[in-house]
Every structure is written in structure tokens, then in C-alpha cells.
Scaffold this motif. Structure first.
Motif, PDB file in Angstrom:
ATOM      1  N   UNK A   7       0.844  -1.195   0.000  1.00 19.21           N
ATOM      2  CA  UNK A   7       0.000   0.000   0.000  1.00 19.21           C
ATOM      3  C   UNK A   7       0.875   1.240   0.000  1.00 19.21           C
ATOM      4  N   UNK A   8       0.478   2.234  -0.792  1.00 22.79           N
ATOM      5  CA  UNK A   8       1.156   3.528  -0.835  1.00 22.79           C
ATOM      6  C   UNK A   8       0.116   4.623  -0.632  1.00 22.79           C
ATOM      7  N   UNK A   9       0.395   5.554   0.280  1.00 22.15           N
ATOM      8  CA  UNK A   9      -0.445   6.729   0.480  1.00 22.15           C
ATOM      9  C   UNK A   9       0.205   7.863  -0.305  1.00 22.15           C
ATOM     10  N   UNK A  63      13.119  11.584  -2.718  1.00 23.05           N
ATOM     11  CA  UNK A  63      13.563  10.431  -1.948  1.00 23.05           C
ATOM     12  C   UNK A  63      12.805   9.167  -2.325  1.00 23.05           C
ATOM     13  N   UNK A  64      11.505   9.301  -2.552  1.00 27.80           N
ATOM     14  CA  UNK A  64      10.661   8.148  -2.883  1.00 27.80           C
ATOM     15  C   UNK A  64       9.789   8.524  -4.079  1.00 27.80           C
ATOM     16  N   UNK A  65      10.395   8.625  -5.261  1.00 28.42           N
ATOM     17  CA  UNK A  65       9.709   9.207  -6.429  1.00 28.42           C
ATOM     18  C   UNK A  65       8.486   8.404  -6.859  1.00 28.42           C
ATOM     19  N   UNK A  66       7.469   9.162  -7.302  1.00 31.73           N
ATOM     20  CA  UNK A  66       6.239   8.600  -7.837  1.00 31.73           C
ATOM     21  C   UNK A  66       5.989   9.218  -9.207  1.00 31.73           C
ATOM     22  N   UNK A  67       5.004   8.699  -9.891  1.00 31.59           N
ATOM     23  CA  UNK A  67       4.742   9.141 -11.263  1.00 31.59           C
ATOM     24  C   UNK A  67       3.519  10.054 -11.331  1.00 31.59           C
ATOM     25  N   UNK A  68       3.413  10.769 -12.446  1.00 31.58           N
ATOM     26  CA  UNK A  68       2.198  11.491 -12.837  1.00 31.58           C
ATOM     27  C   UNK A  68       1.756  12.548 -11.826  1.00 31.58           C
ATOM     28  N   UNK A  69       2.704  13.289 -11.270  1.00 33.51           N
ATOM     29  CA  UNK A  69       2.345  14.400 -10.401  1.00 33.51           C
ATOM     30  C   UNK A  69       2.001  14.020  -8.974  1.00 33.51           C
ATOM     31  N   UNK A  70       2.167  12.753  -8.617  1.00 36.12           N
ATOM     32  CA  UNK A  70       1.920  12.318  -7.254  1.00 36.12           C
ATOM     33  C   UNK A  70       3.221  12.253  -6.477  1.00 36.12           C
ATOM     34  N   UNK A  71       3.125  12.317  -5.141  1.00 34.27           N
ATOM     35  CA  UNK A  71       4.312  12.245  -4.302  1.00 34.27           C
ATOM     36  C   UNK A  71       4.055  11.403  -3.068  1.00 34.27           C
ATOM     37  N   UNK A  72       5.134  10.906  -2.483  1.00 27.40           N
ATOM     38  CA  UNK A  72       5.061  10.165  -1.235  1.00 27.40           C
ATOM     39  C   UNK A  72       5.695  11.017  -0.145  1.00 27.40           C
ATOM     40  N   UNK A  73       4.914  11.386   0.860  1.00 24.51           N
ATOM     41  CA  UNK A  73       5.394  12.256   1.931  1.00 24.51           C
ATOM     42  C   UNK A  73       6.386  11.482   2.797  1.00 24.51           C
ATOM     43  N   UNK A  74       7.608  11.963   2.963  1.00 20.70           N
ATOM     44  CA  UNK A  74       8.562  11.256   3.822  1.00 20.70           C
ATOM     45  C   UNK A  74       8.148  11.335   5.291  1.00 20.70           C
ATOM     46  N   UNK A  96      15.498   1.890  11.795  1.00 22.69           N
ATOM     47  CA  UNK A  96      14.831   3.178  11.987  1.00 22.69           C
ATOM     48  C   UNK A  96      15.396   4.151  10.971  1.00 22.69           C
ATOM     49  N   UNK A  97      14.522   4.966  10.375  1.00 23.63           N
ATOM     50  CA  UNK A  97      15.005   5.978   9.444  1.00 23.63           C
ATOM     51  C   UNK A  97      13.875   6.585   8.632  1.00 23.63           C
ATOM     52  N   UNK A  98      14.233   7.075   7.462  1.00 21.37           N
ATOM     53  CA  UNK A  98      13.338   7.801   6.559  1.00 21.37           C
ATOM     54  C   UNK A  98      12.554   6.810   5.720  1.00 21.37           C
ATOM     55  N   UNK A  99      11.224   6.887   5.796  1.00 19.79           N
ATOM     56  CA  UNK A  99      10.348   5.983   5.059  1.00 19.79           C
ATOM     57  C   UNK A  99       9.393   6.805   4.206  1.00 19.79           C
ATOM     58  N   UNK A 100       8.869   6.214   3.126  1.00 25.83           N
ATOM     59  CA  UNK A 100       7.695   6.810   2.474  1.00 25.83           C
ATOM     60  C   UNK A 100       6.460   6.444   3.297  1.00 25.83           C
ATOM     61  N   UNK A 101       5.342   7.085   3.019  1.00 29.86           N
ATOM     62  CA  UNK A 101       4.084   6.666   3.642  1.00 29.86           C
ATOM     63  C   UNK A 101       3.563   5.457   2.868  1.00 29.86           C
ATOM     64  N   UNK A 102       4.296   4.378   3.033  1.00 26.48           N
ATOM     65  CA  UNK A 102       4.030   3.139   2.305  1.00 26.48           C
ATOM     66  C   UNK A 102       4.254   1.958   3.224  1.00 26.48           C
ATOM     67  N   UNK A 103       3.657   0.847   2.870  1.00 22.78           N
ATOM     68  CA  UNK A 103       3.795  -0.358   3.687  1.00 22.78           C
ATOM     69  C   UNK A 103       5.146  -1.024   3.515  1.00 22.78           C
ATOM     70  N   UNK A 104       5.832  -0.765   2.387  1.00 29.81           N
ATOM     71  CA  UNK A 104       7.098  -1.433   2.093  1.00 29.81           C
ATOM     72  C   UNK A 104       8.099  -0.447   1.503  1.00 29.81           C
ATOM     73  N   UNK A 105       9.360  -0.787   1.676  1.00 30.36           N
ATOM     74  CA  UNK A 105      10.452   0.048   1.169  1.00 30.36           C
ATOM     75  C   UNK A 105      11.609  -0.845   0.785  1.00 30.36           C
TER      76      UNK A 105
END
Length: 364
Positions: A7-9, A63-74, A96-105
Motif C-alpha cells: 500500500x502507498x499513500x 527520496x521516494x519518487x512517484x509518477x504522474x504528479x503524485x508524491x510520497x510524503x517522507x 529506523x530511518x526515513x520511510x515513504x508513507x508506504x507499507x514497504x520500502x
């Protein structure tokens, strides 16, 4: 949420009020030398809204690039390794560290030590190394983790900003004004600036009327004023630390203090909807010095070169521990679970509805 659920927010890069979920995306096989991490939990504060607001000019979207004008908030979070093709990182390790608002990295660890590693992914090599460092967690989850999640990134900014003001001898100021005084970053800065080595005689917190009693109760400022009381501030050599990013408040401070303002420092965007996302925007009509961005990673690197990594880490840990003990008196940390909680808390923080005496940790 299971380890297999992807999942990605995502938020619109040009409007953080617009968001959506991306579910069950297909990932390619894990390359050699990389690891896959399942996110466990993360803190969500106004600091993360600053990342989104500065996403393009501050390169936070990169840091966590997305496509089509969307972004993932760190966000800052904890996770555990569920797959590894790196010989020094084992399945089951926690980080511990910098993550996207996602379930996986996925990460490509390099410069691995017993305590930490850097993500060596190609797209992150040109980004500040401060955000690319991951700590290897060697102890089980403890009750200290959630305060650490909420306060460490914020107090780190407070610490290095205070240290920089000390280095600058507060530009000769007799008073330091701090906007958004109820924010965790501002409270941490007040904690540092009113200590034994204070760089100026008086530290003034500026806040909204609804937050004044709370801010006063923390005891972290010499004086607490509402923005509407700005005209009662004495005209004397001053520094303004702008954590709110509110252009109207910044202009009012400049107009009131004029040439008595020795430095105007831009730090955050807690009032993101009243701020410009352009870090380098000039405001030529403002009296006094031009507002100047404080970019913490630059000062962190300078301190690391001057002190060495171990001394720097120990110094920050010591001050952090003292601040965490103080914060336990006035900060309640709420824990919530699942995607619906992520949406709810994100809206509350974005719209400024989060309680100033609470913070949020979200579990996947």
C-alpha cells in the motif's frame, strides 16, 4: 496489515489536500545487494507537512519518487527486513530511518556498520546523507520508541538550529522571537535557548490565543505572546525564527522591528496554507534583513566534520534525553492502526486540527 499487502499513500505534489491510495502494486524481483523492509509504524506531525510543502524546492519528493504528479510524503519510522539479498543485513532485522508513507520500502545498503548504513540507491546519492542513514535497531520494541519517533526528527532540528544561533552569537540580538510556539520544533528550540548557555537575554514564543495557556504551561519560553500582541514587543536587537511560515506574521514582525531585526530565519511551514512553498522567494518590501532559510542538513554535516560522528551523536542523545523527559509532562502520544487512521490523522495535521498537547504514531 500483512507483510504481503502493498500500500502507498500518495498526495498531489501541487496540492497536499488531494490524496489517494495505491494498492497491490507489482514489484520486480529483489535485486542483488538490496533489502525489502516492511514498515511497522511512523510518526506524523506538522514537520511532514513541511516536507510535502517544500517537496519540489527542497527535493523531498525525490527520496521516494512517484509518477504522474503524485508524491510520497517522507516520514520517520521503524520497519523490519522481510527479504534480503545483502550479505550483511539479515531477514528479521529492525531499522529506523526515513520511510515513504508506504507499507514497504526497498533499500540498497552501503557503508554498513554494526549501528547503521546508508541507502545507496542511485536516485538518493545526490540528496542529503542525513536522510539516507538508517539505524540498525538491536533491542526489542520498547515504550521509548514512540516518543523517539515523534520527537527525534523535530528535536534534531531544534538542537542544530539552537547550536547555529549559538555559533552566530544570535547576531548580537537581545531577544529571540519564535513563531508557532506550540509546535514541537519550537518547544524544543525554546528548551535549548533558555538553558544555561542562552545566546540572548529573552526568548519569546508567539502563538494563537487558543494555544497560549498550553504554551505557557510548558515553561519553555521567557514570555508567551499572541500574534496580535506583537506591538508590545520591545524595539531592541532581535532575531526572528519563523517556524509557522505564515507570510502575514512574518511581515508584521519585520514591520514592527524594522532595523532592530538582526536576522530573520525561515525554518518551517506549520501554517502551510498561509505560506509560499518557494524557499528562495524574495520579499523585497519587507524592512530589515531578508528572510533566510536555515537548512539543517548543511549544519549537521559541518558539525560532524568539526566534532566527529560519535561526539555529535552523543551530544544530541544527551540533550534529546533531557528534552524527552521534559516533554513527558505535557505531551500525550496517540497510537492508531490501519489505512483509515492514516487518512484521519493526515487530514487533522494538514488542516491544523491536531491537538497541541498530543502527537500521533501510526501503525500499519
Amino acid at each position: 496489515m500483512n507483510n504481503s499487502d502493498l500500500a502507498d499513500f500518495l498526495v498531489r505534489r501541487d496540492d497536499p489536500r488531494t490524496f489517494r491510495w495505491q494498492w497491490d502494486k507489482q514489484l520486480p524481483p529483489l535485486p542483488e545487494g538490496e533489502i525489502e523492509v516492511a514498515a511497522e509504524k511512523f510518526a506524523l506531525t506538522a514537520n511532514n507537512i513541511t516536507y510535502a510543502r517544500l517537496g519540489d524546492s527542497g527535493r523531498y519528493w525525490d527520496f521516494f519518487p512517484q509518477a504522474d504528479g503524485w508524491g510520497s510524503v517522507p516520514v520517520w519510522g521503524y520497519g523490519h527486513v522481510i527479504a534480503s539479498r545483502h550479505e550483511e543485513i539479515a531477514v528479521g532485522e529492525r531499522i529506523y530511518g526515513y520511510f515513504p508513507m508506504s507499507s514497504h520500502l526497498r533499500l540498497a545498503p552501503e557503508k554498513v556498520t554494526a549501528r547503521r548504513f546508508l541507502d545507496g540507491a542511485g536516485h538518493r546519492r545526490e540528496l542529503p546523507s542525513t536522510y539516507n542513514e538508517y539505524s540498525r535497531v538491536t533491542e526489542p520494541e520498547t515504550e521509548r520508541e514512540n516518543p523517539h519517533l515523534v520527537l527525534r526528527p523535530l528535536f534534531s532540528l531544534s538542537f542544530f538550529l539552537a547550536d547555529w544561533l549559538q555559533q552566530q552569537r544570535a547576531f548580537g540580538a537581545e531577544q529571540i522571537l519564535i513563531s508557532s510556539a506550540s509546535s514541537k520544533t519550537a518547544l524544543g528550540l525554546g528548551f535549548m535557548l533558555t538553558g544555561a548557555d542562552r545566546p540572548a537575554g529573552e526568548v519569546i514564543g508567539l502563538t494563537a490565543p487558543a494555544n497560549q495557556s498550553f504554551v505557557e504551561s510548558t515553561g519553555l519560553y521567557d514570555t508567551v505572546l499572541c500574534y496580535s500582541d506583537l506591538d508590545t514587543v520591545r524595539r531592541r536587537p532581535s532575531v526572528y525564527v519563523d517556524i509557522s511560515g505564515n507570510q502575514g506574521s512574518r511581515a508584521a514582525v519585520h514591520r514592527h522591528l524594522g532595523d532592530d531585526l538582526r536576522h530573520s530565519c525561515r525554518v518551517g511551514f506549520t501554517h502551510w496554507d498561509a505560506a509560499s512553498p518557494n524557499l528562495h522567494e524574495q520579499e523585497p518590501d519587507l524592512p530589515g534583513p531578508p528572510p533566510t532559510l536555515f537548512f539543517a542538513p548543511d549544519h549537521i554535516l559541518a558539525r560532524r566534520r568539526a566534532w566527529g560522528a560519535e561526539r555529535l551523536a552523543e551530544t544530541v542523545r544527551d540533550h534529546s534525553a533531557r528534552f524527552y523527559r521534559h516533554a513527558a509532562r505535557w505531551l500525550e502520544i496517540q497510537s492508531s492502526h490501519g489505512p483509515e487512521a492514516v487518512e484521519q490523522v493526515y487530514r487533522e495535521v494538514l488542516e491544523g486540527r491536531a491537538r497541541v498537547d498530543q502527537a500521533n504514531v501510526l501503525y500499519w
